[in-house]
Motif scaffolding. Structure first.
Motif: not given
Length: 261
Positions: A35-36, A39, A42, A65, A184, A187, A190-191
């Protein structure tokens, strides 16, 4: 020391339970790692089309991240209370919790902890190390201490927000989808917040301060001096939000009247 002793005993029993089914534990760790990795892929896909994202390079986004994964791993290990409403209020297990001479929130945390989630912190540190080496970052002797304080602050922010949401169950035992929605929203932290609209930036800073989990503390290690003030506010914001959540929890416990029809 009494609470630490209880934590240690719970940890030993938890590890015995998990090691009974080693294959299941291994599969769970691999799924989290996958899963990590998705990301991370992406992020790489985004930067395959542009060299910079609002002034941030690929390695800087990767570093953010990686930092985000460390406090998130602590949160996921000790604040796994997404099903508090259904398990403890609707099914009445809160009655059992309140018969024991130890704080109710501490008991819920111990019963719901998932220590294998801490494996995500190792992944985060590995990503930070790689990105930092590519950026040529240097480490001072006091940086590990600052890193620890900011990580704990970020984990407390997550814990504070989700404990507050779980506490709503004391006033309303109806099922709600607010927990998944909040996961959600989290998340977004992390940006870099400057890629968002200023309204979203304000919400992620002062209302739901998930920006203090990833981008703001990372800004200190990345040398982004314009955000140093926010970076050093991370432990304070974490302490405030966790304290508020504990107060809300205590008020909810006082209101709780037990299971029944």
């Amino acid at each position: 020391m009494y609470y630490f002793s209880i934590l240690w005993q719970y940890t030993l029993q938890y590890m015995k339970t998990r090691m009974t089914y080693r294959v299941d534990l291994f599969v769970e760790l691999m799924s989290d790692l996958l899963f990590q990795a998705v990301n991370l892929v992406f992020i790489l896909v985004v930067f395959s089309h542009t060299p910079l994202l609002s002034g941030w390079s690929r390695e800087e986004i990767m570093f953010i991240y990686g930092f985000f994964l460390v406090p998130f791993a602590i949160f996921a290990a000790f604040f796994n209370i997404w099903d508090f409403n259904e398990r403890y209020i609707v099914k009445g297990e809160m009655d059992r919790i309140l018969t024991r001479p130890i704080h109710s929130l501490f008991q819920v945390i111990l019963e719901r902890m998932e220590l294998e989630s801490l494996f995500g912190a190792i992944t985060g540190l590995a990503i930070m190390f790689y990105a930092g080496s590519q950026l040529g970052l240097t480490i001072s002797w006091y940086d590990p201490l600052i890193f620890l304080l900011m990580v704990l602050g970020g984990a407390c922010i997550y814990g504070g927000v989700f404990v507050s949401l779980a506490s709503i169950s004391f006033w309303s035992d109806s099922r709600t989808d607010i927990m998944p929605m909040m996961y959600n929203i989290a998340n977004y932290g992390r940006y870099p917040v400057d890629i968002y609209h200023r309204v979203i930036r304000f919400v992620l800073t002062w209302i739901l301060p998930f920006a203090f989990v990833g981008v703001y503390p990372s800004a200190y290690f990345l040398g982004r001096q314009e955000w140093y003030v926010y970076a050093f506010l991370t432990p304070l914001v974490g302490f405030i939000f966790l304290s508020i959540s504990v107060w809300i929890w205590n008020q909810g416990v006082k209101r709780y009247r037990g299971a029944g029809n």
